[in-house]
Design a protein around this motif. Structure first.
Motif, PDB file in Angstrom:
ATOM      1  N   LYS A 154       0.847  -1.187   0.000  1.00  0.00           N
ATOM      2  CA  LYS A 154       0.000   0.000   0.000  1.00  0.00           C
ATOM      3  C   LYS A 154       0.883   1.238   0.000  1.00  0.00           C
ATOM      4  O   LYS A 154       1.970   1.249   0.585  1.00  0.00           O
ATOM      5  CB  LYS A 154      -0.901  -0.010   1.241  1.00  0.00           C
TER       6      LYS A 154
ATOM      7  N   ASP B  55       0.758   5.316   0.933  1.00  0.00           N
ATOM      8  CA  ASP B  55       0.127   6.500   1.518  1.00  0.00           C
ATOM      9  C   ASP B  55       0.818   7.702   0.904  1.00  0.00           C
ATOM     10  O   ASP B  55       1.866   8.147   1.383  1.00  0.00           O
ATOM     11  CB  ASP B  55       0.281   6.485   3.037  1.00  0.00           C
TER      12      ASP B  55
ATOM     13  N   ASP C 216       1.110  11.130   3.214  1.00  0.00           N
ATOM     14  CA  ASP C 216       2.190  11.185   4.210  1.00  0.00           C
ATOM     15  C   ASP C 216       3.502  10.621   3.680  1.00  0.00           C
ATOM     16  O   ASP C 216       4.488  10.569   4.420  1.00  0.00           O
ATOM     17  CB  ASP C 216       1.773  10.430   5.473  1.00  0.00           C
TER      18      ASP C 216
ATOM     19  N   SER D 175      -4.492   4.888  -3.180  1.00  0.00           N
ATOM     20  CA  SER D 175      -3.285   5.723  -3.043  1.00  0.00           C
ATOM     21  C   SER D 175      -3.489   7.138  -3.560  1.00  0.00           C
ATOM     22  O   SER D 175      -2.705   8.037  -3.238  1.00  0.00           O
ATOM     23  CB  SER D 175      -2.121   5.088  -3.805  1.00  0.00           C
TER      24      SER D 175
END
Length: 433
Positions: free
Chosen positions: A79, A81, A84, A251
């Motif tokens: 995954k 992000d 961040d 995403s």
């Protein structure tokens, strides 16, 4: 210090990392779940055939990475992000990045066939696929019969690999000739005949309907759309590849068939790029497809994105199309555009020449009115890339190309010259036109 993370250690990702290191002191990390070190994917077949060892596929010594301060992480990115700027791995690890380059490559394309997930059904793209093939088809005792679904370059490679271990092979292709969706009919027919001459059971205009299990989760046969049952121990899926992008869900990175990028190879997210097989061009580049699963375009994208990441924005411009491959004993090269018979452009005309031994031929595409040289396919005759590329850029005529063909002949000392025969055939074709 800026941290550049590259996901994928194929030719695109490794080239990007190498060129970023040449041009900067940024911290660089390459992540790959496939293998610890970069290897030459195009040579996978030669390991199975016994021509090379696995360690021979690594272009760089293992110490190269430490010496060049490129960190290697063997993990699967599950995954992203992007807000961040954190990567989440399947094993629970996380990794922060400042700049992210996605070079995740491609996967075999499957089309929902019944039985496609049975043991003994596989593609041939990754190191894991090669290892699985060793398990599924180590010899003709464990695997006396294989069926390959789809033609193309991976299909013919897999057929040749299995042939070296005396495994009986049937290939199913939808077209009337091998790879006739890409090649003009005369060339497709030549390659079909060459494949069949090696004892391969090549079935034209035939498609897979479903794969049958043996009751223990393994493949035992396939059923064609014409209703024929073909017993087999291995089903090779070589119906093309698709970008590996499934992990990007949620995403925020925009995708279509692949990861959408502009000419700077930027995604819609700042400081996130995509290169290689997984990248899809938002804007067309000439006649090229928006997704190109080709070794050299991956390398070019790696070099290109490195310039941008290092502060010198640089647009991806791959130039004239070219490619090369091998169909058993026949080497193939293509430069520019020579479209298949069914996809031929209205303005396009072909000149075709074939040697009497049926293992050598060329097709030259040119503009019907202006006679401008548009492209060339060669089989069994090696040509010089730099010469043909220059002629395409200079928009030479087909007459010029035929008159100066010897300049493009590769290694004329060691290969028989065919220019005079080709020129005579062309002259005769003009007289009868």
């Amino acid at each position: 210090m800026e941290h550049v993370v590259v996901v994928g250690n194929g030719i695109a990702g490794v080239t990007a990392a190498r060129h970023i290191r040449k041009n900067s002191d940024k911290k660089i990390t390459i992540i790959s779940a496939e293998s610890e070190h970069f290897f030459s994917r195009t040579a996978l077949m030669y390991v199975y055939m016994g021509h090379m060892r696995w360690q021979d596929l690594k272009p760089y010594e293992d110490k190269f990475w430490d010496k060049n301060r490129i960190d290697l992480v063997q993990a699967y990115v599950e995954k992203i992000d992007s807000q961040d700027q954190i990567l989440h791995m399947a094993d629970g690890q996380t990794l922060n990045y400042d700049t992210l380059i996605l070079a995740t490559g491609s996967l075999p394309a499957k089309y929902g066939w019944e039985g496609q997930d049975l043991e003994g059904v596989q593609g041939l793209v990754s190191k894991q696929d090669l290892e699985l093939l060793e398990k599924n088809a180590p010899n003709n005792e464990v695997c006396p019969k294989a069926v390959i679904v789809g033609g193309g370059l991976i299909g013919v490679e897999l057929a040749e690999m299995l042939y070296t271990r005396k495994i009986d092979v049937t290939i199913l292709v939808r077209e009337k000739g091998f790879w006739s969706g890409i090649l003009p009919d005369a060339e497709a027919q030549l390659i079909s005949e060459h494949i069949q001459s090696h004892g391969i059971d090549l079935r034209h205009e035939e498609e897979l309907d479903k794969i049958i299990a043996d009751g223990n989760g393994k493949v035992k046969a396939i059923i064609t759309k014409k209703g024929e049952e073909i017993p087999c121990n291995l089903v090779g899926i070589t119906t093309g590849v698709k970008p590996k992008i499934d992990f990007l869900e949620g995403s925020g990175i925009e995708t279509d068939k692949g990861i959408l990028v502009n000419k700077l190879l930027e995604t819609n997210i700042q400081n996130v790029y995509a290169i290689g097989d997984c990248a899809q061009q938002r804007e067309a580049i000439g006649l090229r497809k928006p997704v190109e699963a080709v070794w050299y375009t991956g390398r070019m994208m790696g070099e290109t994105v490195a310039q941008t990441v290092c502060g010198t924005p640089f647009e991806y411009n791959p130039g004239n199309w070219f490619n090369s491959a091998k169909f058993f004993d026949i080497e193939y090269q293509t430069y520019g555009w020579v479209f298949s018979s069914r996809n031929k452009k209205d303005y396009e005309q072909h000149f075709h020449w074939k040697h009497p031994d049926n293992t050598k031929c060329i097709t030259i595409a040119f503009h019907k009115k202006s006679l401008q040289f548009l492209g060339i396919n060669t089989f069994g005759i090696r040509m010089r890339h730099e010469v043909l590329d220059r002629w395409l850029n200079e928009r030479k005529s087909i007459d010029y190309v035929l008159q100066h063909l010897s300049q493009a002949n590769f290694d004329p000392e060691f290969y028989k010259k065919h220019e005079s025969y080709i020129q005579a055939t062309y002259k005769a074709s003009k007289q009868t036109a």
